[in-house]
Design a protein around this motif. Structure first.
Motif, PDB file in Angstrom:
ATOM      1  N   SER A 124       0.842  -1.194   0.000  1.00 32.67           N
ATOM      2  CA  SER A 124       0.000   0.000   0.000  1.00 32.67           C
ATOM      3  C   SER A 124       0.879   1.246   0.000  1.00 32.67           C
ATOM      4  O   SER A 124       1.690   1.440   0.913  1.00 32.67           O
ATOM      5  CB  SER A 124      -0.907   0.010   1.230  1.00 32.67           C
ATOM      6  N   ILE A 125       0.722   2.066  -1.007  1.00 33.77           N
ATOM      7  CA  ILE A 125       1.515   3.290  -1.141  1.00 33.77           C
ATOM      8  C   ILE A 125       0.632   4.493  -0.821  1.00 33.77           C
ATOM      9  O   ILE A 125      -0.451   4.647  -1.382  1.00 33.77           O
ATOM     10  CB  ILE A 125       2.102   3.421  -2.561  1.00 33.77           C
ATOM     11  N   ILE A 126       1.105   5.337   0.093  1.00 32.16           N
ATOM     12  CA  ILE A 126       0.355   6.520   0.518  1.00 32.16           C
ATOM     13  C   ILE A 126       1.131   7.773   0.127  1.00 32.16           C
ATOM     14  O   ILE A 126       2.321   7.903   0.435  1.00 32.16           O
ATOM     15  CB  ILE A 126       0.102   6.507   2.032  1.00 32.16           C
ATOM     16  N   LEU A 127       0.454   8.683  -0.546  1.00 39.23           N
ATOM     17  CA  LEU A 127       0.995  10.003  -0.860  1.00 39.23           C
ATOM     18  C   LEU A 127       0.527  10.956   0.227  1.00 39.23           C
ATOM     19  O   LEU A 127      -0.673  11.046   0.506  1.00 39.23           O
ATOM     20  CB  LEU A 127       0.494  10.471  -2.227  1.00 39.23           C
ATOM     21  N   SER A 128       1.454  11.677   0.854  1.00 41.24           N
ATOM     22  CA  SER A 128       1.108  12.570   1.954  1.00 41.24           C
ATOM     23  C   SER A 128       1.444  14.017   1.623  1.00 41.24           C
ATOM     24  O   SER A 128       2.514  14.301   1.064  1.00 41.24           O
ATOM     25  CB  SER A 128       1.851  12.162   3.231  1.00 41.24           C
ATOM     26  N   ASN A 183     -10.115   7.284  -7.273  1.00 45.70           N
ATOM     27  CA  ASN A 183     -11.037   6.434  -6.517  1.00 45.70           C
ATOM     28  C   ASN A 183     -10.313   5.708  -5.373  1.00 45.70           C
ATOM     29  O   ASN A 183     -10.401   4.487  -5.219  1.00 45.70           O
ATOM     30  CB  ASN A 183     -11.728   5.421  -7.436  1.00 45.70           C
ATOM     31  N   ILE A 184      -9.596   6.486  -4.589  1.00 49.82           N
ATOM     32  CA  ILE A 184      -8.864   5.949  -3.445  1.00 49.82           C
ATOM     33  C   ILE A 184      -9.234   6.751  -2.197  1.00 49.82           C
ATOM     34  O   ILE A 184      -9.729   7.880  -2.296  1.00 49.82           O
ATOM     35  CB  ILE A 184      -7.334   5.975  -3.662  1.00 49.82           C
ATOM     36  N   PRO A 185      -9.008   6.199  -1.017  1.00 48.65           N
ATOM     37  CA  PRO A 185      -9.427   6.881   0.215  1.00 48.65           C
ATOM     38  C   PRO A 185      -8.547   8.074   0.587  1.00 48.65           C
ATOM     39  O   PRO A 185      -7.376   8.159   0.208  1.00 48.65           O
ATOM     40  CB  PRO A 185      -9.339   5.784   1.272  1.00 48.65           C
ATOM     41  N   LEU A 186      -9.161   8.966   1.364  1.00 48.01           N
ATOM     42  CA  LEU A 186      -8.483  10.135   1.914  1.00 48.01           C
ATOM     43  C   LEU A 186      -8.281   9.922   3.409  1.00 48.01           C
ATOM     44  O   LEU A 186      -9.183   9.450   4.110  1.00 48.01           O
ATOM     45  CB  LEU A 186      -9.332  11.389   1.680  1.00 48.01           C
ATOM     46  N   ALA A 202      -0.437   8.432   8.952  1.00 50.33           N
ATOM     47  CA  ALA A 202      -1.479   8.003   8.012  1.00 50.33           C
ATOM     48  C   ALA A 202      -1.460   6.490   7.816  1.00 50.33           C
ATOM     49  O   ALA A 202      -2.516   5.867   7.642  1.00 50.33           O
ATOM     50  CB  ALA A 202      -1.291   8.714   6.675  1.00 50.33           C
ATOM     51  N   TRP A 203      -0.281   5.888   7.826  1.00 47.45           N
ATOM     52  CA  TRP A 203      -0.192   4.441   7.652  1.00 47.45           C
ATOM     53  C   TRP A 203      -0.934   3.718   8.773  1.00 47.45           C
ATOM     54  O   TRP A 203      -1.651   2.743   8.524  1.00 47.45           O
ATOM     55  CB  TRP A 203       1.271   4.009   7.596  1.00 47.45           C
ATOM     56  N   GLU A 204      -0.772   4.209  10.002  1.00 42.01           N
ATOM     57  CA  GLU A 204      -1.477   3.585  11.125  1.00 42.01           C
ATOM     58  C   GLU A 204      -2.987   3.729  10.960  1.00 42.01           C
ATOM     59  O   GLU A 204      -3.749   2.807  11.250  1.00 42.01           O
ATOM     60  CB  GLU A 204      -1.017   4.212  12.444  1.00 42.01           C
ATOM     61  N   LYS A 205      -3.429   4.897  10.493  1.00 41.87           N
ATOM     62  CA  LYS A 205      -4.862   5.093  10.262  1.00 41.87           C
ATOM     63  C   LYS A 205      -5.351   4.209   9.115  1.00 41.87           C
ATOM     64  O   LYS A 205      -6.469   3.670   9.167  1.00 41.87           O
ATOM     65  CB  LYS A 205      -5.138   6.567   9.949  1.00 41.87           C
ATOM     66  N   PHE A 206      -4.545   4.068   8.086  1.00 36.38           N
ATOM     67  CA  PHE A 206      -4.914   3.242   6.938  1.00 36.38           C
ATOM     68  C   PHE A 206      -5.110   1.791   7.374  1.00 36.38           C
ATOM     69  O   PHE A 206      -6.060   1.126   6.942  1.00 36.38           O
ATOM     70  CB  PHE A 206      -3.825   3.343   5.872  1.00 36.38           C
ATOM     71  N   THR A 260     -10.555   6.343   7.503  1.00 37.01           N
ATOM     72  CA  THR A 260     -10.481   7.243   6.356  1.00 37.01           C
ATOM     73  C   THR A 260     -11.596   8.280   6.431  1.00 37.01           C
ATOM     74  O   THR A 260     -12.529   8.166   7.236  1.00 37.01           O
ATOM     75  CB  THR A 260     -10.580   6.460   5.040  1.00 37.01           C
ATOM     76  N   GLU A 261     -11.498   9.310   5.588  1.00 39.47           N
ATOM     77  CA  GLU A 261     -12.442  10.421   5.619  1.00 39.47           C
ATOM     78  C   GLU A 261     -13.519  10.273   4.547  1.00 39.47           C
ATOM     79  O   GLU A 261     -13.312   9.605   3.534  1.00 39.47           O
ATOM     80  CB  GLU A 261     -11.695  11.749   5.402  1.00 39.47           C
ATOM     81  N   ASP A 262     -14.629  10.941   4.777  1.00 37.13           N
ATOM     82  CA  ASP A 262     -15.685  11.038   3.778  1.00 37.13           C
ATOM     83  C   ASP A 262     -15.292  12.139   2.794  1.00 37.13           C
ATOM     84  O   ASP A 262     -15.159  13.310   3.190  1.00 37.13           O
ATOM     85  CB  ASP A 262     -17.017  11.375   4.454  1.00 37.13           C
ATOM     86  N   LEU A 263     -15.102  11.786   1.548  1.00 40.70           N
ATOM     87  CA  LEU A 263     -14.639  12.755   0.563  1.00 40.70           C
ATOM     88  C   LEU A 263     -15.613  13.912   0.374  1.00 40.70           C
ATOM     89  O   LEU A 263     -15.204  15.026   0.044  1.00 40.70           O
ATOM     90  CB  LEU A 263     -14.398  12.072  -0.787  1.00 40.70           C
TER      91      LEU A 263
END
Length: 236
Positions: free
Chosen positions: A2-6, A88-91, A195-199, A204-207
């Motif tokens: 899983s790759i996260i852009l911050s 179409n990915i989570p925030l 964010a990784w821990e939250k993922f 995640t947030e409601d867009l």
């Protein structure tokens, strides 16, 4: 994987980072003030290129959720939400003071209370107290600083102050247990770590409904009327 852009845009520092399963892949930062609108997309392209990652490989986008600069938070949030909609990915939202505390943690050799501070103009800061394990001791607040600020906590033990709001407080908070750490800023690297821990916990947030945590309403000063301007000129 899983790759996260911050993205971190809550202060004058603008930074972007990439993490894969919590491990840092690349990061980029600019310390130029008022450059978020022109530099954020550039930094995103830069870290993707450095890590040899494409947009299609992203599993989520994380953004600093505030408090902090109204304009900076708006730019970061709109960019993050746009990417999440398109891909179409989570925030994932990460508190700026949590990110700032994590950046200062390695310097906390005395296990003092941590007090991240983000400048809120004049003698006011956005701040929060956390213990050495980053557990909240007090709520996030907008606080006007004077000589009595944090007196109870300082009488009990050392408190480490840091962030771009801390420098102006150093001459005011002069207790023997008050310690100040320079040049610590919230960064996309620590946003990505949190964010990784939250993922992993699927937090995640409601867009549609997500908005930054401004803490205070953005105040726009109305232009003076001709009558007010004339009166001011007479008293000048």
């Amino acid at each position: 994987m899983s790759i996260i852009l911050s993205l971190e845009t809550s202060t004058h520092v603008c930074s972007v980072a990439l993490h894969a399963d919590g491990a840092s892949l690349a990061s980029a930062v600019t310390y130029r003030e008022q450059s978020h609108a022109s530099k954020l997309a550039v930094l995103v392209d830069q870290v993707l290129s450095l890590a040899d990652v494409t947009m299609a490989q992203l599993g989520a986008v994380a953004v600093s959720s505030g408090p902090g600069s109204y304009t900076g938070l708006r730019i970061g949030t709109s960019t993050a939400k746009g990417l999440c909609y398109a891909l179409n990915i989570p925030l994932i939202g990460v508190g700026a003071l949590d990110s700032l505390a994590l950046a200062a943690g390695p310097f906390n050799t005395s296990r003092a209370l941590l007090c991240p501070m983000i400048d809120a103009r004049r003698m006011e800061v956005y701040c929060q107290l956390l213990d050495a394990e980053y557990n909240a001791v007090s709520p996030v607040e907008a606080k006007v600083i004077d000589a009595e600020s944090f007196r109870t906590q300082l009488e009990a033990g050392p408190v480490l102050f840091f962030g771009n709001g801390a420098a102006k407080c150093q001459g005011v908070i002069q207790h023997k247990n008050a310690f100040f750490l320079a040049d610590v800023h919230p960064t996309a690297d620590t946003v990505g770590t949190l964010a990784w821990e939250k993922f992993r916990r699927n937090e995640t947030e409601d867009l549609v409904t997500f908005e930054p945590f401004y803490l205070k309403e953005f105040m726009i000063k109305a232009p003076a009327t001709p009558e007010v301007a004339a009166a001011a000129n007479k008293t000048a």
